[in-house]
Design a protein around this motif. Structure first.
Motif, PDB file in Angstrom:
ATOM      1  N   SER A 157       0.100   7.110   1.684  1.00 16.75           N
ATOM      2  CA  SER A 157      -0.426   8.387   1.216  1.00 16.75           C
ATOM      3  C   SER A 157      -1.279   9.117   2.246  1.00 16.75           C
ATOM      4  O   SER A 157      -1.881  10.134   1.951  1.00 16.75           O
ATOM      5  N   GLY A 199     -11.458   0.713   5.210  1.00 16.10           N
ATOM      6  CA  GLY A 199     -11.428   0.052   3.898  1.00 16.10           C
ATOM      7  C   GLY A 199     -10.104  -0.672   3.683  1.00 16.10           C
ATOM      8  O   GLY A 199     -10.073  -1.826   3.252  1.00 16.10           O
ATOM      9  N   ASN A 200      -9.001  -0.004   3.999  1.00 19.10           N
ATOM     10  CA  ASN A 200      -7.680  -0.637   3.869  1.00 19.10           C
ATOM     11  C   ASN A 200      -7.584  -1.848   4.810  1.00 19.10           C
ATOM     12  O   ASN A 200      -6.970  -2.861   4.481  1.00 19.10           O
ATOM     13  N   LYS A 243     -16.388   4.521  -2.534  1.00 18.09           N
ATOM     14  CA  LYS A 243     -15.640   3.705  -1.576  1.00 18.09           C
ATOM     15  C   LYS A 243     -14.945   4.603  -0.555  1.00 18.09           C
ATOM     16  O   LYS A 243     -14.616   5.754  -0.851  1.00 18.09           O
ATOM     17  N   MET A 244     -14.779   4.085   0.644  1.00 12.91           N
ATOM     18  CA  MET A 244     -14.009   4.811   1.641  1.00 12.91           C
ATOM     19  C   MET A 244     -12.589   4.917   1.110  1.00 12.91           C
ATOM     20  O   MET A 244     -12.012   3.913   0.688  1.00 12.91           O
ATOM     21  N   SER A 245     -12.035   6.135   1.085  1.00  8.67           N
ATOM     22  CA  SER A 245     -10.717   6.324   0.494  1.00  8.67           C
ATOM     23  C   SER A 245      -9.930   7.362   1.279  1.00  8.67           C
ATOM     24  O   SER A 245     -10.505   8.291   1.833  1.00  8.67           O
ATOM     25  N   LYS A 246      -8.603   7.179   1.283  1.00  7.63           N
ATOM     26  CA  LYS A 246      -7.728   8.148   1.946  1.00  7.63           C
ATOM     27  C   LYS A 246      -7.966   9.543   1.394  1.00  7.63           C
ATOM     28  O   LYS A 246      -7.795  10.527   2.084  1.00  7.63           O
ATOM     29  N   MET A 265       0.854  -1.195   0.000  1.00  7.73           N
ATOM     30  CA  MET A 265       0.000   0.000   0.000  1.00  7.73           C
ATOM     31  C   MET A 265       0.881   1.234   0.000  1.00  7.73           C
ATOM     32  O   MET A 265       1.992   1.222   0.532  1.00  7.73           O
ATOM     33  N   HIS A 287      -7.346   3.336   6.822  1.00  3.49           N
ATOM     34  CA  HIS A 287      -8.757   3.431   7.200  1.00  3.49           C
ATOM     35  C   HIS A 287      -9.415   2.053   7.171  1.00  3.49           C
ATOM     36  O   HIS A 287      -8.776   1.060   6.805  1.00  3.49           O
ATOM     37  N   GLY A 290      -7.135  -5.340  -5.275  1.00  2.00           N
ATOM     38  CA  GLY A 290      -8.528  -4.987  -5.543  1.00  2.00           C
ATOM     39  C   GLY A 290      -8.780  -5.033  -7.049  1.00  2.00           C
ATOM     40  O   GLY A 290      -7.840  -5.013  -7.856  1.00  2.00           O
ATOM     41  N   GLY A 330     -10.274  -4.520   3.417  1.00  2.00           N
ATOM     42  CA  GLY A 330     -10.005  -4.934   2.044  1.00  2.00           C
ATOM     43  C   GLY A 330      -8.589  -5.422   1.815  1.00  2.00           C
ATOM     44  O   GLY A 330      -8.321  -6.091   0.822  1.00  2.00           O
ATOM     45  N   ALA A 331      -7.676  -5.111   2.716  1.00  2.00           N
ATOM     46  CA  ALA A 331      -6.301  -5.555   2.523  1.00  2.00           C
ATOM     47  C   ALA A 331      -5.744  -6.220   3.791  1.00  2.00           C
ATOM     48  O   ALA A 331      -5.537  -7.435   3.814  1.00  2.00           O
ATOM     49  N   ALA A 359     -15.607  -7.401   0.901  1.00  2.00           N
ATOM     50  CA  ALA A 359     -14.896  -6.643   1.923  1.00  2.00           C
ATOM     51  C   ALA A 359     -14.789  -5.169   1.542  1.00  2.00           C
ATOM     52  O   ALA A 359     -14.005  -4.437   2.102  1.00  2.00           O
ATOM     53  N   LYS A 360     -15.591  -4.749   0.583  1.00  2.00           N
ATOM     54  CA  LYS A 360     -15.521  -3.347   0.170  1.00  2.00           C
ATOM     55  C   LYS A 360     -16.318  -2.466   1.134  1.00  2.00           C
ATOM     56  O   LYS A 360     -17.461  -2.749   1.460  1.00  2.00           O
ATOM     57  N   ILE A 361     -15.683  -1.401   1.574  1.00  2.00           N
ATOM     58  CA  ILE A 361     -16.298  -0.485   2.529  1.00  2.00           C
ATOM     59  C   ILE A 361     -16.540   0.860   1.843  1.00  2.00           C
ATOM     60  O   ILE A 361     -15.683   1.335   1.099  1.00  2.00           O
ATOM     61  N   LEU A 411      -9.076  -9.627  -4.328  1.00  2.00           N
ATOM     62  CA  LEU A 411      -9.513  -9.677  -2.935  1.00  2.00           C
ATOM     63  C   LEU A 411     -11.039  -9.691  -2.870  1.00  2.00           C
ATOM     64  O   LEU A 411     -11.711  -9.173  -3.754  1.00  2.00           O
TER      65      LEU A 411
HETATM   66  P1  ADP Z   1      -7.045   4.544  -0.862  1.00  2.00           P
HETATM   67  O1  ADP Z   1      -8.144   4.701  -1.864  1.00  2.00           O
HETATM   68  O2  ADP Z   1      -7.505   4.723   0.511  1.00  2.00           O
HETATM   69  O3  ADP Z   1      -5.826   5.361  -1.206  1.00  2.00           O
HETATM   70  P2  ADP Z   1      -5.582   2.379  -1.942  1.00  2.00           P
HETATM   71  O4  ADP Z   1      -6.102   2.565  -3.321  1.00  2.00           O
HETATM   72  O5  ADP Z   1      -4.204   2.844  -1.642  1.00  2.00           O
HETATM   73  O6  ADP Z   1      -6.604   3.034  -0.922  1.00  2.00           O
HETATM   74  O7  ADP Z   1      -5.728   0.857  -1.580  1.00  2.00           O
HETATM   75  C1  ADP Z   1      -4.887   0.173  -0.672  1.00  2.00           C
HETATM   76  C2  ADP Z   1      -5.497  -1.180  -0.405  1.00  2.00           C
HETATM   77  O8  ADP Z   1      -6.693  -1.027   0.357  1.00  2.00           O
HETATM   78  C3  ADP Z   1      -5.916  -1.949  -1.647  1.00  2.00           C
HETATM   79  O9  ADP Z   1      -5.660  -3.319  -1.432  1.00  2.00           O
HETATM   80  C4  ADP Z   1      -7.401  -1.696  -1.770  1.00  2.00           C
HETATM   81  O10 ADP Z   1      -8.064  -2.737  -2.430  1.00  2.00           O
HETATM   82  C5  ADP Z   1      -7.824  -1.580  -0.313  1.00  2.00           C
HETATM   83  N1  ADP Z   1      -8.938  -0.645  -0.161  1.00  2.00           N
HETATM   84  C6  ADP Z   1      -8.870   0.682  -0.280  1.00  2.00           C
HETATM   85  N2  ADP Z   1     -10.057   1.260  -0.040  1.00  2.00           N
HETATM   86  C7  ADP Z   1     -10.920   0.242   0.221  1.00  2.00           C
HETATM   87  C8  ADP Z   1     -12.311   0.179   0.546  1.00  2.00           C
HETATM   88  N3  ADP Z   1     -13.037   1.270   0.652  1.00  2.00           N
HETATM   89  N4  ADP Z   1     -12.863  -1.027   0.773  1.00  2.00           N
HETATM   90  C9  ADP Z   1     -12.114  -2.151   0.678  1.00  2.00           C
HETATM   91  N5  ADP Z   1     -10.812  -2.157   0.363  1.00  2.00           N
HETATM   92  C10 ADP Z   1     -10.200  -0.983   0.145  1.00  2.00           C
END
Ligand code: ADP
Ligand code: NA
Length: 330
Positions: free
Chosen positions: A13, A20-21, A197-200, A10, A18, A149, A24-25, A186-188, A182
């Motif tokens: 960044s 999701g990470n 999606k929940m994202s940084k 990962m 979070h 993912g 999902g990971a 497990a997607k949040i 994956l």
């Molecule tokens: P972000 O969008 O938070 O920057 P990344 O794209 O860097 O996340 O993803 C890092 C890891 O976390 C990957 O394996 C990705 O599949 C997983 N991941 C990221 N966001 C989610 C989410 N909302 N739900 C499930 N898995 C996620």
């Protein structure tokens, strides 16, 4: 018998990962490390493909590594290292650059997405060649399995194409990896915008559950999660994305099927669901947060662990790079 080699990573960044990470990971990595020879990387070389603040990057890299460990990635059993500590990544990426077609690289949709905001003139060439560096990360470790993912599928296909092309041009040198997508379950999703999606890099701070948030912050965000007005707790991602997201979170953290979790709330209100989710997330993250802070409090110990792990990674990576250098005529 030797276990199949697995590689995943990962980007550092943000200063916290979070939910999701985690779901999902990290949770899945933790499970897979018992059946695989697992290599987990904090990919800081990738993080400079967009402008970065150096002090912030250094801090985020350490915090990300600490969170891998705190979430259960075992640095004695698995290899857990920082990408920039192993020079072979940049060196193999260069060689792979020379066998990648410009048109082939241009077809990568993630670059198109990521450069859409700034425009392609402002985007760096590093962002453009990002998938080639990612291919180097994977191929250096002779990884058989790459859990990613769905959004990363195209990059892993490119990795496979490059490995096969290298082998056909220069003789059998690189292992062609398998893609392992994956669990989509497990997607949040973002608590405030359950359609995304929940994202940084999410837009609403209240929508992201950071692993390092304190109990109060986590609870507050979950209690104010967007739901809907029909008042029935039912799993229906299409029509009820907010409520369904909360049910998924509970299912993932309790290791139970979502249909079973759903029946716990027959006849109950959203308040009950949110209370249960808040409790589950708080309980899950509390020990991880405590362990992360403990690791960060002892920088010498964290450095020692990362140095030992980088040494292990380097041994594998250097051997692969040597084979590649021999094959191309260096
Ligand atoms: P972000 O969008 O938070 O920057 P990344 O794209 O860097 O996340 O993803 C890092 C890891 O976390 C990957 O394996 C990705 O599949 C997983 N991941 C990221 N966001 C989610 C989410 N909302 N739900 C499930 N898995 C996620
Ligand atoms: Na991202």
């Amino acid at each position: 018998m030797s276990r199949p080699r697995l590689f995943s990573g990962m980007q550092p960044s943000a200063s916290s990962l979070h939910l999701g990470n985690y779901a999902g990971a990290l949770l899945q990595w933790r499970e897979m490390q018992t059946t695989h020879d697992a290599v987990f990387c904090v990919v800081d070389l990738h993080a400079i493909t967009v402008p970065q603040d150096p002090a912030e990057l250094r801090e985020r890299t350490r915090r990300t590594a600490a969170q891998y460990i705190a979430a259960g990635i075992d640095p004695e059993h698995s290899t857990l290292f920082v990408q920039s500590h192993v020079r072979a990544h940049a060196e193999l990426a260069w060689v792979l650059n020379t066998i990648t077609g410009f048109g082939e690289a241009s077809r990568m949709t993630q670059f198109k997405d990521k450069s859409a905001r700034s425009g392609t003139d402002a985007a760096s060439v590093g962002l453009f060649t990002y998938p080639i560096l990612q291919a180097a990360d994977i191929l250096l470790y002779d990884a058989a399995v790459v859990p990613v993912g769905e959004d990363q599928r195209q990059h892993i296909e490119l990795t496979r194409d490059l490995a096969a092309r290298f082998n056909s041009r220069f003789g059998d040198t690189l292992v062609v990896p398998e893609v392992r997508i994956l669990k989509e379950t497990a997607k949040i999703y973002d608590l405030q915008n359950p359609g995304s999606k929940m994202s940084k890099s999410g837009e609403s701070p209240a929508g992201i559950l950071w692993m390092l948030d304190d109990d109060k912050a986590l609870t507050k965000k979950i209690k104010s999660a967007v739901t809907d007005s029909d008042g029935v707790v039912r799993y229906d991602p299409e029509l009820k994305p907010g409520v369904s997201n909360l049910l998924s979170i509970l299912a993932i953290l309790s290791g139970r099927p979502v249909a079973e979790v759903e029946t716990d709330f027959d006849g109950l209100q959203y308040g009950a669901l949110k209370g249960a989710v808040a409790e589950a997330v708080v309980e899950e993250f509390r020990p991880i947060r405590a362990r992360t802070l403990e690791l960060l409090d002892d920088p010498a110990e964290l450095d020692r662990l990362l140095a030992i792990n980088a040494g292990r990674a380097e041994e594998i990576a250097d051997a692969t790079l040597r084979r590649v250098y021999d094959a191309v005529g260096f």
